[in-house]
Scaffold this motif. Structure first.
Motif, PDB file in Angstrom:
ATOM      1  N   ARG A  57      42.295  14.864  37.098  1.00  0.00           N
ATOM      2  CA  ARG A  57      41.082  14.530  36.358  1.00  0.00           C
ATOM      3  C   ARG A  57      41.152  13.088  35.837  1.00  0.00           C
ATOM      4  O   ARG A  57      40.185  12.343  35.897  1.00  0.00           O
ATOM      5  CB  ARG A  57      40.866  15.504  35.207  1.00  0.00           C
ATOM      6  N   SER A 108      27.155   9.874  34.478  1.00  0.00           N
ATOM      7  CA  SER A 108      27.025  11.293  34.176  1.00  0.00           C
ATOM      8  C   SER A 108      28.261  12.067  34.637  1.00  0.00           C
ATOM      9  O   SER A 108      28.774  12.933  33.905  1.00  0.00           O
ATOM     10  CB  SER A 108      25.772  11.850  34.848  1.00  0.00           C
ATOM     11  N   SER A 109      28.752  11.748  35.820  1.00  0.00           N
ATOM     12  CA  SER A 109      29.951  12.415  36.338  1.00  0.00           C
ATOM     13  C   SER A 109      31.166  12.120  35.460  1.00  0.00           C
ATOM     14  O   SER A 109      31.970  13.017  35.186  1.00  0.00           O
ATOM     15  CB  SER A 109      30.241  11.959  37.770  1.00  0.00           C
ATOM     16  N   LYS A 111      31.134  11.326  32.268  1.00  0.00           N
ATOM     17  CA  LYS A 111      30.955  12.034  30.999  1.00  0.00           C
ATOM     18  C   LYS A 111      31.299  13.514  31.138  1.00  0.00           C
ATOM     19  O   LYS A 111      32.013  14.068  30.311  1.00  0.00           O
ATOM     20  CB  LYS A 111      29.526  11.870  30.485  1.00  0.00           C
ATOM     21  N   THR A 112      30.829  14.123  32.205  1.00  0.00           N
ATOM     22  CA  THR A 112      31.122  15.531  32.446  1.00  0.00           C
ATOM     23  C   THR A 112      32.625  15.752  32.594  1.00  0.00           C
ATOM     24  O   THR A 112      33.194  16.684  32.026  1.00  0.00           O
ATOM     25  CB  THR A 112      30.391  16.039  33.699  1.00  0.00           C
ATOM     26  N   ARG A 114      35.059  13.876  31.404  1.00  0.00           N
ATOM     27  CA  ARG A 114      35.713  13.686  30.086  1.00  0.00           C
ATOM     28  C   ARG A 114      35.465  14.887  29.191  1.00  0.00           C
ATOM     29  O   ARG A 114      36.373  15.360  28.508  1.00  0.00           O
ATOM     30  CB  ARG A 114      35.195  12.415  29.425  1.00  0.00           C
ATOM     31  N   ASP A 115      34.237  15.395  29.192  1.00  0.00           N
ATOM     32  CA  ASP A 115      33.893  16.541  28.347  1.00  0.00           C
ATOM     33  C   ASP A 115      34.646  17.800  28.750  1.00  0.00           C
ATOM     34  O   ASP A 115      34.955  18.631  27.898  1.00  0.00           O
ATOM     35  CB  ASP A 115      32.386  16.812  28.383  1.00  0.00           C
ATOM     36  N   ASN A 116      34.944  17.934  30.029  1.00  0.00           N
ATOM     37  CA  ASN A 116      35.649  19.114  30.531  1.00  0.00           C
ATOM     38  C   ASN A 116      37.164  18.991  30.451  1.00  0.00           C
ATOM     39  O   ASN A 116      37.879  19.921  30.793  1.00  0.00           O
ATOM     40  CB  ASN A 116      35.238  19.426  31.972  1.00  0.00           C
TER      41      ASN A 116
END
Length: 117
Positions: A57, A108-109, A111-112, A114-116
């Motif tokens: 990741r 957006s990818s 951010k997603t 990082r959020d996950n």
């Protein structure tokens, strides 16, 4: 959008950048801009392919950040080419729009991811 579609979209973006560079005059003002945009614009596709091969990741996010930087830089070169009257904005506008759309997808990818994390 899945990986194969985005791979094709970034490759198409690179080809369009190449065609813009081919349309530019060969003079002392345009040539450095052509060199810059050809590097940043074509690297978007190459770096996105590296994203697709990420091993973790953190690696994914790091490589995606490179795509973000390169596509944003390409948008800047397009603006400078137009504002310097090297090429008409009408020739560059749709490519600039595509740069902004790719930028939004990559942001957006990231951010997603990082959020996950």
């Amino acid at each position: 959008m899945n990986n194969p579609e985005l791979k094709e979209r970034t490759k198409s973006f690179a080809v369009r950048v190449i065609k813009v560079v081919e349309a530019m005059p060969n003079n002392r003002i345009a040539s450095p801009l052509a060199n810059q945009i050809i590097r940043s614009g074509t690297s978007v596709a190459a770096n996105y392919r590296a994203v697709c091969l990420s091993k973790s990741r953190a690696d994914f996010i790091s490589k995606l950040k490179t795509c973000i930087e390169e596509v944003d830089e390409t948008a800047l070169w397009l603006e400078l080419i137009s504002e310097s009257d090297i090429l008409e904005w009408s020739r560059l506008e749709s490519l600039h729009n595509e740069a902004n759309e790719l930028l939004a997808i990559f942001l957006s990818s990231a951010k997603t991811a990082r959020d996950n994390a």
